[in-house]
Motif scaffolding. Sequence first.
Motif, PDB file in Angstrom:
ATOM      1  N   GLN A 150       0.814  -1.209   0.000  1.00  0.00           N
ATOM      2  CA  GLN A 150       0.000   0.000   0.000  1.00  0.00           C
ATOM      3  C   GLN A 150       0.854   1.269   0.000  1.00  0.00           C
ATOM      4  OE1 GLN A 150      -3.169   0.207  -0.434  1.00  0.00           O
ATOM      5  NE2 GLN A 150      -3.722  -1.948  -0.231  1.00  0.00           N
ATOM      6  N   TYR A 157      -3.774  -6.343  -3.324  1.00  0.00           N
ATOM      7  CA  TYR A 157      -4.914  -6.351  -2.412  1.00  0.00           C
ATOM      8  C   TYR A 157      -5.609  -4.993  -2.403  1.00  0.00           C
ATOM      9  CZ  TYR A 157      -2.560 -10.540  -0.729  1.00  0.00           C
ATOM     10  OH  TYR A 157      -1.949 -11.770  -0.646  1.00  0.00           O
ATOM     11  N   GLY A 158      -6.879  -5.007  -1.984  1.00  0.00           N
ATOM     12  CA  GLY A 158      -7.620  -3.770  -1.822  1.00  0.00           C
ATOM     13  C   GLY A 158      -7.181  -3.041  -0.565  1.00  0.00           C
ATOM     14  N   ASP A 159      -7.739  -1.860  -0.393  1.00  0.00           N
ATOM     15  CA  ASP A 159      -7.348  -1.057   0.763  1.00  0.00           C
ATOM     16  C   ASP A 159      -7.695  -1.744   2.075  1.00  0.00           C
ATOM     17  OD1 ASP A 159      -6.436   0.863  -0.948  1.00  0.00           O
ATOM     18  OD2 ASP A 159      -8.278   2.048  -0.907  1.00  0.00           O
ATOM     19  N   THR A 163     -13.385  -4.476   1.435  1.00  0.00           N
ATOM     20  CA  THR A 163     -13.608  -3.982   0.067  1.00  0.00           C
ATOM     21  C   THR A 163     -12.858  -4.795  -0.983  1.00  0.00           C
ATOM     22  OG1 THR A 163     -11.763  -2.419   0.267  1.00  0.00           O
ATOM     23  CG2 THR A 163     -13.943  -1.641   0.933  1.00  0.00           C
ATOM     24  N   ASP A 164     -12.149  -5.836  -0.545  1.00  0.00           N
ATOM     25  CA  ASP A 164     -11.346  -6.639  -1.469  1.00  0.00           C
ATOM     26  C   ASP A 164     -12.180  -7.822  -1.953  1.00  0.00           C
ATOM     27  OD1 ASP A 164      -9.426  -7.928  -2.919  1.00  0.00           O
ATOM     28  OD2 ASP A 164      -7.882  -7.798  -1.379  1.00  0.00           O
TER      29      ASP A 164
END
Length: 269
Positions: A150, A157-159, A163-164
């Motif tokens: 990140q 991966y999502g945040d 939300t992933d």
Amino acid sequence: MYARSEPAQREPDSSARPPLVRELLLVAGLFLVYKLGRQAANGHVEEAFRNAGHVWSFERAVRLPGEGAVQALLLRGDTLVHAANTYYATVHFPATLLFLLWLYRRRPRHYVWSRRILAVLTGAALALHLLFPLAPPRMLDAAALVDTGQVYGPTVYGDTPATDSMANQFAAMPSLHFGWAAMVAVGLIVATRSRWRWLWLLHPAATLLVIVGTANHYWLDAIVVSALLAVAFAALRPPHTARPRVHHPWPAIPVPSAATALARAGGPR
């Protein structure tokens, strides 16, 4: 003069090569089960963080080296940590797929064995993902590690896990990144005879440093998948690689006649 025979070249045993369409469907199905299985294990947030605390405490109790020591090496330069993130994001699937394609073409018997090992290993890992959801060390406050994906990119991966929709971020135990990399190395070492084949071990070694340094996995994740791989090796033995026999014709040895033999011995006595 006798003609000297040339060593026979080992050709792939085409009779051992399974049908291509069937294998493409099997391998595609393996990857699909891998992805769907990880997504099915999503959720279980409280349990995943509770298990993470247990794993972290266990590692400290048995005095495993801290994951932060590896991450500190990566964080010495933006280029190094970016390269580690890229390795994590891009090498895992392509390396395994190329490994299977090469074996299918050049070492069909080893391909079948390797595909079976990967299927057993992946199935066992997915079962553990369901039974033991685990938050990675980058999410654990007690670890105090940086989420390098990140912060520095790239990331797969999502945040947040909520939300992933593409991956299960709580499937850290065991690490299939390391398990597949180890299988690629072992499979190529077993299937080839080059004196340089042991260099394939650099792939799982680099993968181990990457998954730990990027805070995506604990040391224990790699240890557990290694144990699963050892069980799979014990249950499924690799095919025997026979060395080609080289035929060396013996020169004809003249057999002396009885008269010649008596003459050489000094005649009858």
